[in-house]
Design a protein around this motif. Structure first.
Motif, PDB file in Angstrom:
ATOM      1  N   ALA A 157       0.844  -1.198   0.000  1.00  0.00           N
ATOM      2  CA  ALA A 157       0.000   0.000   0.000  1.00  0.00           C
ATOM      3  C   ALA A 157       0.873   1.239   0.000  1.00  0.00           C
ATOM      4  N   ALA A 158       0.461   2.244  -0.766  1.00  0.00           N
ATOM      5  CA  ALA A 158       1.254   3.466  -0.919  1.00  0.00           C
ATOM      6  C   ALA A 158       0.956   4.494   0.168  1.00  0.00           C
ATOM      7  N   PHE A 159       0.255   4.077   1.225  1.00  0.00           N
ATOM      8  CA  PHE A 159      -0.129   5.002   2.285  1.00  0.00           C
ATOM      9  C   PHE A 159       0.040   4.305   3.632  1.00  0.00           C
ATOM     10  N   PRO A 160       0.267   5.075   4.698  1.00  0.00           N
ATOM     11  CA  PRO A 160       0.334   4.469   6.031  1.00  0.00           C
ATOM     12  C   PRO A 160      -1.043   4.017   6.481  1.00  0.00           C
ATOM     13  N   ILE A 161      -1.056   2.962   7.276  1.00  0.00           N
ATOM     14  CA  ILE A 161      -2.294   2.418   7.834  1.00  0.00           C
ATOM     15  C   ILE A 161      -2.170   2.459   9.344  1.00  0.00           C
ATOM     16  N   ASP A 162      -3.147   3.094   9.985  1.00  0.00           N
ATOM     17  CA  ASP A 162      -3.107   3.182  11.434  1.00  0.00           C
ATOM     18  C   ASP A 162      -4.391   2.606  12.007  1.00  0.00           C
ATOM     19  N   VAL A 163      -4.247   1.762  13.028  1.00  0.00           N
ATOM     20  CA  VAL A 163      -5.391   1.167  13.708  1.00  0.00           C
ATOM     21  C   VAL A 163      -5.508   1.859  15.059  1.00  0.00           C
ATOM     22  N   MET A 164      -6.611   2.565  15.270  1.00  0.00           N
ATOM     23  CA  MET A 164      -6.755   3.407  16.457  1.00  0.00           C
ATOM     24  C   MET A 164      -7.907   2.921  17.333  1.00  0.00           C
ATOM     25  N   HIS A 165      -7.709   3.045  18.643  1.00  0.00           N
ATOM     26  CA  HIS A 165      -8.785   2.757  19.586  1.00  0.00           C
ATOM     27  C   HIS A 165      -9.729   3.948  19.646  1.00  0.00           C
ATOM     28  N   LYS A 166     -10.974   3.684  19.978  1.00  0.00           N
ATOM     29  CA  LYS A 166     -11.995   4.733  19.997  1.00  0.00           C
ATOM     30  C   LYS A 166     -11.660   5.876  20.948  1.00  0.00           C
ATOM     31  N   THR A 167     -10.795   5.613  21.934  1.00  0.00           N
ATOM     32  CA  THR A 167     -10.440   6.660  22.895  1.00  0.00           C
ATOM     33  C   THR A 167      -9.347   7.592  22.379  1.00  0.00           C
ATOM     34  N   GLU A 168      -8.783   7.288  21.213  1.00  0.00           N
ATOM     35  CA  GLU A 168      -7.667   8.085  20.691  1.00  0.00           C
ATOM     36  C   GLU A 168      -8.160   9.278  19.871  1.00  0.00           C
ATOM     37  N   LEU A 169      -9.217   9.897  20.337  1.00  0.00           N
ATOM     38  CA  LEU A 169      -9.789  11.039  19.639  1.00  0.00           C
ATOM     39  C   LEU A 169      -8.798  12.203  19.591  1.00  0.00           C
ATOM     40  N   GLY A 170      -8.074  12.423  20.689  1.00  0.00           N
ATOM     41  CA  GLY A 170      -7.095  13.504  20.730  1.00  0.00           C
ATOM     42  C   GLY A 170      -5.977  13.295  19.725  1.00  0.00           C
ATOM     43  N   ARG A 171      -5.573  12.047  19.567  1.00  0.00           N
ATOM     44  CA  ARG A 171      -4.523  11.750  18.589  1.00  0.00           C
ATOM     45  C   ARG A 171      -4.997  12.047  17.176  1.00  0.00           C
ATOM     46  N   MET A 172      -6.229  11.669  16.885  1.00  0.00           N
ATOM     47  CA  MET A 172      -6.770  11.951  15.560  1.00  0.00           C
ATOM     48  C   MET A 172      -6.900  13.450  15.340  1.00  0.00           C
ATOM     49  N   ARG A 173      -7.333  14.178  16.355  1.00  0.00           N
ATOM     50  CA  ARG A 173      -7.443  15.630  16.237  1.00  0.00           C
ATOM     51  C   ARG A 173      -6.081  16.242  15.913  1.00  0.00           C
ATOM     52  N   ALA A 174      -5.048  15.786  16.622  1.00  0.00           N
ATOM     53  CA  ALA A 174      -3.702  16.299  16.370  1.00  0.00           C
ATOM     54  C   ALA A 174      -3.256  16.002  14.945  1.00  0.00           C
ATOM     55  N   MET A 175      -3.577  14.820  14.451  1.00  0.00           N
ATOM     56  CA  MET A 175      -3.202  14.454  13.096  1.00  0.00           C
ATOM     57  C   MET A 175      -3.904  15.342  12.077  1.00  0.00           C
ATOM     58  N   LEU A 176      -5.185  15.567  12.279  1.00  0.00           N
ATOM     59  CA  LEU A 176      -5.944  16.395  11.340  1.00  0.00           C
ATOM     60  C   LEU A 176      -5.465  17.844  11.362  1.00  0.00           C
ATOM     61  N   LEU A 177      -4.896  18.253  12.491  1.00  0.00           N
ATOM     62  CA  LEU A 177      -4.373  19.613  12.606  1.00  0.00           C
ATOM     63  C   LEU A 177      -2.930  19.726  12.141  1.00  0.00           C
ATOM     64  N   GLY A 178      -2.402  18.611  11.606  1.00  0.00           N
ATOM     65  CA  GLY A 178      -1.067  18.661  11.021  1.00  0.00           C
ATOM     66  C   GLY A 178       0.041  18.191  11.918  1.00  0.00           C
ATOM     67  N   GLY A 179      -0.269  17.266  12.812  1.00  0.00           N
ATOM     68  CA  GLY A 179       0.734  16.717  13.711  1.00  0.00           C
ATOM     69  C   GLY A 179       1.698  15.789  12.990  1.00  0.00           C
ATOM     70  N   PRO A 180       2.521  15.052  13.727  1.00  0.00           N
ATOM     71  CA  PRO A 180       3.526  14.165  13.114  1.00  0.00           C
ATOM     72  C   PRO A 180       2.867  13.032  12.346  1.00  0.00           C
ATOM     73  N   PRO A 181       3.603  12.413  11.415  1.00  0.00           N
ATOM     74  CA  PRO A 181       3.038  11.343  10.579  1.00  0.00           C
ATOM     75  C   PRO A 181       2.587  10.148  11.410  1.00  0.00           C
ATOM     76  N   PHE A 182       1.655   9.414  10.833  1.00  0.00           N
ATOM     77  CA  PHE A 182       1.223   8.161  11.451  1.00  0.00           C
ATOM     78  C   PHE A 182       2.381   7.186  11.507  1.00  0.00           C
ATOM     79  N   PRO A 183       2.474   6.400  12.585  1.00  0.00           N
ATOM     80  CA  PRO A 183       3.438   5.288  12.572  1.00  0.00           C
ATOM     81  C   PRO A 183       2.947   4.226  11.593  1.00  0.00           C
ATOM     82  N   LEU A 184       3.812   3.736  10.748  1.00  0.00           N
ATOM     83  CA  LEU A 184       3.424   2.726   9.767  1.00  0.00           C
ATOM     84  C   LEU A 184       3.653   1.350  10.368  1.00  0.00           C
ATOM     85  N   ARG A 185       2.578   0.604  10.547  1.00  0.00           N
ATOM     86  CA  ARG A 185       2.695  -0.740  11.116  1.00  0.00           C
ATOM     87  C   ARG A 185       3.283  -1.700  10.087  1.00  0.00           C
ATOM     88  N   ALA A 186       4.031  -2.648  10.581  1.00  0.00           N
ATOM     89  CA  ALA A 186       4.539  -3.706   9.710  1.00  0.00           C
ATOM     90  C   ALA A 186       3.414  -4.660   9.392  1.00  0.00           C
TER      91      ALA A 186
END
Length: 201
Positions: free
Chosen positions: A171-200
């Motif tokens: 896949a040409a894009f990172p894939i992140d699996v997030m728990h429902k409580t990680e709303l703050g992390r998603m908010r930070a990402m949408l606001l331009g935070g650091p890249p998603f960790p790419l899982r193996a």
């Protein structure tokens, strides 16, 4: 453009409106939501097991289950813009809105590699991300997620469908699996935070 798959397990979860509000407010113009099947798909599995009919009918019923959950998401947050075909998604995003995909076009007249339970809404979200040349794919789940696990291991643990890891290779894009409580992390990402960790895989 990001594809965000909201797991059907959030169907009655109090976190669900918060996720939809976040994606509607900060995802306009770049986020497409894929709804899981949840309790609607569970009922399809139960009825298929009871009547022992084939996977073609079950697949088409499961697609409708995803559509039911999508309609529920739209009812909770009507600012999300329904897209009845993949071809409508770019138009929705161009208008600065967050797209909510209705997967009716995935219904089939004949069996193929996707008309079975090995390819659930997880794989469908992956397929859509590839077809739309997405930049990110985010899978939102309600079950516990060990961040150290690979996609293969998450599939073995039942967090993702069993074919997801294999189909995600290359896949040409990172894939992140997030728990429902990680709303703050998603908010930070949408606001331009650091890249998603790419899982193996």
């Amino acid at each position: 453009m990001w594809v965000v798959k909201i797991g059907g397990s959030l169907c009655a979860d109090p976190m669900l409106p918060h996720w939809l509000d976040l994606l509607a407010r900060l995802g306009g113009g770049r986020v497409t939501i894929v709804a899981g099947g949840g309790v609607f798909s569970d009922e399809v599995r139960r009825i298929q097991s009871h009547w022992q009919f084939g996977d073609l009918a079950a697949h088409n019923m499961a697609v409708l289950a995803m559509a039911q959950f999508a309609y529920q998401l739209h009812a909770i947050n009507p600012t999300l813009q329904l897209a009845k075909r993949k071809s409508e998604i770019p138009q929705v995003l161009h208008r600065g809105q967050t797209a909510l995909w209705l997967p009716f076009e995935l219904q089939r007249d004949q069996l193929d590699s996707r008309t079975n339970w090995a390819a659930t809404s997880d794989t469908i979200a992956l397929d859509l991300a590839r077809q739309l040349n997405a930049e990110h794919l985010v899978m939102v789940k309600s079950c516990a997620i060990d961040p150290a696990l690979s996609l293969d291991q998450l599939g073995q643990a039942g967090v993702l469908d069993e074919s997801f890891a294999e189909r995600s290779r290359g896949a040409a894009f990172p894939i992140d699996v997030m728990h429902k409580t990680e709303l703050g992390r998603m908010r930070a990402m949408l606001l331009g935070g650091p890249p998603f960790p790419l899982r193996a895989a």
